[in-house]
Design a protein around this motif. Sequence first.
Motif, PDB file in Angstrom:
ATOM      1  N   THR A 126       0.831  -1.205   0.000  1.00 28.80           N
ATOM      2  CA  THR A 126       0.000   0.000   0.000  1.00 28.80           C
ATOM      3  C   THR A 126       0.864   1.252   0.000  1.00 28.80           C
ATOM      4  O   THR A 126       0.573   2.223  -0.717  1.00 28.80           O
ATOM      5  N   ALA A 127       1.928   1.247   0.788  1.00 30.06           N
ATOM      6  CA  ALA A 127       2.829   2.400   0.824  1.00 30.06           C
ATOM      7  C   ALA A 127       3.493   2.622  -0.535  1.00 30.06           C
ATOM      8  O   ALA A 127       3.696   3.764  -0.954  1.00 30.06           O
ATOM      9  N   SER A 128       3.827   1.535  -1.233  1.00 31.85           N
ATOM     10  CA  SER A 128       4.413   1.668  -2.565  1.00 31.85           C
ATOM     11  C   SER A 128       3.442   2.329  -3.530  1.00 31.85           C
ATOM     12  O   SER A 128       3.817   3.218  -4.304  1.00 31.85           O
ATOM     13  N   ILE A 129       2.175   1.915  -3.478  1.00 36.40           N
ATOM     14  CA  ILE A 129       1.160   2.522  -4.346  1.00 36.40           C
ATOM     15  C   ILE A 129       0.953   3.985  -3.994  1.00 36.40           C
ATOM     16  O   ILE A 129       0.866   4.854  -4.880  1.00 36.40           O
ATOM     17  N   LEU A 130       0.902   4.302  -2.703  1.00 41.32           N
ATOM     18  CA  LEU A 130       0.690   5.687  -2.280  1.00 41.32           C
ATOM     19  C   LEU A 130       1.888   6.570  -2.620  1.00 41.32           C
ATOM     20  O   LEU A 130       1.735   7.778  -2.823  1.00 41.32           O
ATOM     21  N   HIS A 131       3.081   5.979  -2.683  1.00 42.20           N
ATOM     22  CA  HIS A 131       4.255   6.748  -3.120  1.00 42.20           C
ATOM     23  C   HIS A 131       4.099   7.235  -4.563  1.00 42.20           C
ATOM     24  O   HIS A 131       4.557   8.325  -4.906  1.00 42.20           O
ATOM     25  N   LEU A 132       3.468   6.420  -5.396  1.00 42.59           N
ATOM     26  CA  LEU A 132       3.211   6.854  -6.767  1.00 42.59           C
ATOM     27  C   LEU A 132       2.299   8.076  -6.785  1.00 42.59           C
ATOM     28  O   LEU A 132       2.483   8.990  -7.595  1.00 42.59           O
ATOM     29  N   CYS A 133       1.323   8.100  -5.866  1.00 42.57           N
ATOM     30  CA  CYS A 133       0.442   9.274  -5.751  1.00 42.57           C
ATOM     31  C   CYS A 133       1.224  10.496  -5.287  1.00 42.57           C
ATOM     32  O   CYS A 133       1.005  11.610  -5.780  1.00 42.57           O
ATOM     33  N   ILE A 167       1.475   6.470   7.075  1.00 41.43           N
ATOM     34  CA  ILE A 167       0.400   6.471   8.081  1.00 41.43           C
ATOM     35  C   ILE A 167      -0.877   5.878   7.492  1.00 41.43           C
ATOM     36  O   ILE A 167      -1.563   5.063   8.130  1.00 41.43           O
ATOM     37  N   ILE A 168      -1.211   6.267   6.268  1.00 41.62           N
ATOM     38  CA  ILE A 168      -2.398   5.716   5.608  1.00 41.62           C
ATOM     39  C   ILE A 168      -2.232   4.218   5.385  1.00 41.62           C
ATOM     40  O   ILE A 168      -3.169   3.428   5.599  1.00 41.62           O
ATOM     41  N   ALA A 169      -1.036   3.794   4.966  1.00 44.11           N
ATOM     42  CA  ALA A 169      -0.781   2.371   4.720  1.00 44.11           C
ATOM     43  C   ALA A 169      -0.923   1.553   6.000  1.00 44.11           C
ATOM     44  O   ALA A 169      -1.519   0.461   5.998  1.00 44.11           O
ATOM     45  N   ILE A 170      -0.396   2.062   7.101  1.00 45.15           N
ATOM     46  CA  ILE A 170      -0.496   1.352   8.385  1.00 45.15           C
ATOM     47  C   ILE A 170      -1.947   1.282   8.847  1.00 45.15           C
ATOM     48  O   ILE A 170      -2.398   0.255   9.386  1.00 45.15           O
ATOM     49  N   GLY A 206      -9.090   1.967  -0.259  1.00 50.70           N
ATOM     50  CA  GLY A 206      -8.048   2.820   0.305  1.00 50.70           C
ATOM     51  C   GLY A 206      -6.676   2.561  -0.271  1.00 50.70           C
ATOM     52  O   GLY A 206      -5.865   3.484  -0.416  1.00 50.70           O
ATOM     53  N   ALA A 207      -6.408   1.294  -0.625  1.00 52.34           N
ATOM     54  CA  ALA A 207      -5.077   0.927  -1.111  1.00 52.34           C
ATOM     55  C   ALA A 207      -4.948   1.012  -2.623  1.00 52.34           C
ATOM     56  O   ALA A 207      -3.829   1.133  -3.138  1.00 52.34           O
TER      57      ALA A 207
END
Length: 381
Positions: A126-133, A167-170, A206-207
């Motif tokens: 999830t953190a990897s995907i959010l990093h793209l954002c 934080i969102i990923a956790i 969310g993910a």
Amino acid sequence: MERSGHFKPTPGHFEVLNASTGTNVTLTPKTDETQESFAFQVTLASVLGLITLATILSNAFVIATISQSRKLQTPANFLIASLAATDLLVSVLVMPICVLYTVTHVWSLGQVICDIWLSSDITCCTASILHLCVIALDRYWAITDAVEYAKKRTQARAAGMVATAWIIAISISLPPFFWRQVKAGELTTCSVNTDHIFYTIYSTFGAFYIPTLLLIALYGRIYVEARKRILKQSPKKAGKRLTSAHLSTNSPASVASTSPLHCGRQDLCSDSGSLGSENQIRVTVSDSLLEKKRISAARERKATKTLGVILGAYIVCWLPFFIYTLLVPICPSCFYAELFDFFNWLGYVNSLINPIIYTMSNDDFKKAFHKLISFRCCRRQ
């Protein structure tokens, strides 16, 4: 596969007395099927192991390249380094254990390792995907509000954006622990409980789904702004004229030279140095402003193509998995372990593709990477 000219033994038959019925039961060992299954497991483990190793090396090289090159230590590249670190965690904490579980389809590492693995899987992916954002958002602000955002684009701001992503990923990975039930006896499977349909919707949206909509919107706006820059022209502004002259003579020892010229008429130019009558002068006149526009347009085209490749690779890698994950709770009979494993590993491959796309599309990364490789080779010698 049979080979001609070799003796092929026939499977042996064994008779066993069934104590309850008093009858004999004939058992035929399935040697060929066992060997084929073992060969398939070895091949599968080798392929998945190579993918894992390649993911580790590619992301490690990105981090090493940025840390060794001062030119690359910018807020934008800090986000790329953070993405590489996240993908490195995926390749170290998640993928090796997943290789074992995918090949054997039996969990043998206990409840504690299962909980840690599932939590690391959900959090890091999830953190990897959010990093793209985060990277897309940084790029969007840099294009639409270049002057103001240049003042705000600091390492601290980038760190804050990265912290928000984690934080969102956790927050997405924690809820399953509240209703987790410790199974009595030996644990043979390790998976997220899909009985809670609301958590499945919450986690998938969310993910993936919400970040994907955000990525499409941001990259759409970035593409439009980039196209505007490419097509934008200013014919009213005249650029500074740059005149270069190349001197060529009949002498074989002569060399080309470039020097400022003083031009009085359009057809008459004199060099600041003394020239013989046998010399020939080739004059090239160019507009620096137009040259800068051509260079800028070429960069913008390359940037828009890169964004398209990034978004396309992300959707191809993760969309099948999240569609299937959302489908299984609604249709339990639609679940097939092999199909789930394929979609899961297709998502992991995105952690291998990310560093390749972001670095190979950047000339500064290429130069720094080659310097790093040559430096390592020289040290070994």
